[in-house]
Design a protein around this motif. Structure first.
Motif, PDB file in Angstrom:
ATOM      1  N   ASP A   1       0.827  -1.213   0.000  1.00  0.00           N
ATOM      2  CA  ASP A   1       0.000   0.000   0.000  1.00  0.00           C
ATOM      3  C   ASP A   1       0.860   1.262   0.000  1.00  0.00           C
ATOM      4  OD1 ASP A   1      -2.061  -1.760   0.135  1.00  0.00           O
ATOM      5  OD2 ASP A   1      -2.756  -1.196   2.139  1.00  0.00           O
TER       6      ASP A   1
ATOM      7  N   TYR B   1       1.007   4.090  -2.719  1.00  0.00           N
ATOM      8  CA  TYR B   1       0.628   5.455  -2.330  1.00  0.00           C
ATOM      9  C   TYR B   1       1.649   6.479  -2.829  1.00  0.00           C
ATOM     10  CZ  TYR B   1      -0.403   9.555   0.507  1.00  0.00           C
ATOM     11  OH  TYR B   1      -0.677  10.839   0.903  1.00  0.00           O
TER      12      TYR B   1
ATOM     13  N   GLY C   1       3.679  12.054   1.693  1.00  0.00           N
ATOM     14  CA  GLY C   1       2.476  12.644   1.091  1.00  0.00           C
ATOM     15  C   GLY C   1       2.706  14.002   0.473  1.00  0.00           C
TER      16      GLY C   1
ATOM     17  N   LEU D   1      -2.908   4.508   6.912  1.00  0.00           N
ATOM     18  CA  LEU D   1      -2.555   5.000   5.572  1.00  0.00           C
ATOM     19  C   LEU D   1      -3.803   5.131   4.695  1.00  0.00           C
ATOM     20  CD1 LEU D   1      -0.309   5.845   3.579  1.00  0.00           C
ATOM     21  CD2 LEU D   1      -0.079   3.428   2.940  1.00  0.00           C
ATOM     22  N   SER D   2      -4.773   4.212   4.910  1.00  0.00           N
ATOM     23  CA  SER D   2      -6.002   4.266   4.101  1.00  0.00           C
ATOM     24  C   SER D   2      -6.824   5.521   4.422  1.00  0.00           C
ATOM     25  CB  SER D   2      -6.840   2.999   4.322  1.00  0.00           C
ATOM     26  OG  SER D   2      -7.437   3.024   5.612  1.00  0.00           O
TER      27      SER D   2
ATOM     28  N   ASP E   1      -4.874  10.629   3.607  1.00  0.00           N
ATOM     29  CA  ASP E   1      -5.182  11.833   2.813  1.00  0.00           C
ATOM     30  C   ASP E   1      -6.393  12.578   3.373  1.00  0.00           C
ATOM     31  OD1 ASP E   1      -3.103  11.841   1.021  1.00  0.00           O
ATOM     32  OD2 ASP E   1      -4.167  10.645  -0.474  1.00  0.00           O
TER      33      ASP E   1
END
Ligand SMILES: *Cc1c(COP(=O)(O)O)cnc(C)c1O
Length: 375
Positions: free
Chosen positions: A50, A54, A168, A248-249, A252
């Motif tokens: 993931d 990402y 990010g 992490l999911s 954002d």
């Protein structure tokens, strides 16, 4: 109205990390523990997948912490012993320590007006012993990587990133950590993607570096369990990985968006205060997408302001305990760096995290304005 005098705004709320997602975390912990899945299990592999996806890297490898991510990355690179790694003085001692323990020489240089490594200072610091340039993606911002990449190409230097604070964040739509030979992240609790203890990761597009780091973190073992090289123990716990996969999911939506909203509010509320230097605001230029790991201001009479805010229940922090690399005499890193020196007379970090309310942000701003005689 709020009772301002009784407000308490800590610099960070560690307890909120659990409180916010208590149900989900409890479920994850029970699941992982009842499976007895503690070391190098599927949750780690899933998180690594993931994370790689990402940030848009071919490989992500979970390790024990951000410092070891850098160290293992340097070991895997195998740069000439004693060669120099140029880095920003405005970084954590860990960046330099990773280079040091890989047998390399950290060379701190000055910063730019946006607090990132100065490309001019990088070029000026290049010698025949330089092997690498390592920007720190500080405060959730990515340095001007195009300029750094072309310097590295021109001088045949390796580019690596300490993106412990940069997960990010993007420069020209490319994620921090994915520009050079490798990039590293930290999942220390107070980092944007924090776990419940220590954690870190290295990302790379290089198959060879990825393979080496996987072996290095696990005693030099290959996929068949054979000891094929020297290694150490620097694994990311499966339990932490399971929590990180979940976080992490939501990263954002729950973290990046909110941190950017707080930063915008600070900028809006403090814009006219002449005694303060603000970091770049969220939509200041199209090249940068910042995630605001920190909101670091420059302030006139910094120490007095800090005391004033403390008396009003507001926690602040001076980054690196006020010690950028070029001040670390006992580590042999001391040198004159005027821009960074001046910055560290004035810098101060304000609270910024999910779990900080906009009312609290407004209160912090109101107190700062009061200190400087604005209304
Ligand atoms: C937090 C941090 C590190 C260290 O990460 P750990 O996971 O605590 O080892 C390194 N560099 C920078 C810039 C950091 O902010």
């Amino acid at each position: 109205m709020l009772k301002k005098s009784s407000m308490s705004v800590p610099f960070f709320r560690y307890g909120y990390l659990y409180a916010r997602y208590k149900e989900e975390i409890d479920r994850i912990l029970a699941d992982v523990m009842s499976r007895g899945a503690f070391i190098l299990q599927k949750d780690l592999a899933e998180f690594e997948n993931d994370l790689a996806q990402y940030v848009g890297a071919k490989h992500a490898i979970g390790v024990s912490d951000g410092t070891n991510a850098m160290l293992l990355g340097f070991w895997a690179l195998g740069l000439p012993k004693g060669s120099e790694v140029i880095m920003c003085s405005h970084t954590y001692v860990a960046t330099a320590a990773a280079a040091y323990f890989a047998g390399l020489k950290p060379v701190p240089v000055d910063m730019d007006d946006d607090r990132m490594i100065s490309t001019a200072a990088v070029e000026a610091a290049i010698t025949e012993r330089t092997s690498a340039v390592m920007p720190t993606q500080l405060n959730g911002r990515t340095a001007k990587m195009d300029a750094l990449m072309s310097i590295c190409q021109k001088h045949e230097l390796v580019l690596v990133e300490d993106a412990a604070q940069g997960l990010g964040s993007r420069y020209r739509n490319k994620m921090a950590g994915t520009f050079g030979a490798f990039g590293t992240y930290s999942f220390y609790p107070a980092k944007t993607l924090g776990c419940f203890g220590d954690g870190g990761a290295l990302v790379t597009n290089d198959d060879d570096i990825a393979m080496k780091v996987k072996r290095l973190r696990d005693h030099g073992r290959d996929e068949d369990g054979r000891f094929v090289c020297w290694g150490t123990n620097s694994r990311l716990d499966n339990l932490q990985a399971a929590i990180l996969k979940f976080k992490l999911s939501r990263f954002d939506d729950d973290v990046v968006k909110y941190r950017r909203a707080i930063a915008a509010r600070y900028c809006q509320n403090l814009n006219d205060v002449a005694d303060i230097g603000l970091p770049p605001s969220p939509n200041e230029d199209a090249d940068h997408f910042d995630v605001y790991q920190n909101f670091e201001i420059e302030a006139e009479s910094r120490d007095q302001l800090r005391e004033f805010l403390k008396e009003r229940g507001i926690g602040t922090l001076i980054q690196w305990n006020g010690q950028p690399l070029h001040r670390l005499k006992s580590l042999g890193l001391e040198r004159p760096l005027p821009r960074t020196e001046r910055f560290f007379q004035r810098c101060l970090m304000l609270p910024i995290y999910p779990g900080l309310s906009m009312d609290e942000v407004d209160y912090v701003c109101e107190m700062i304005r009061q200190f400087y005689g604005y209304n």
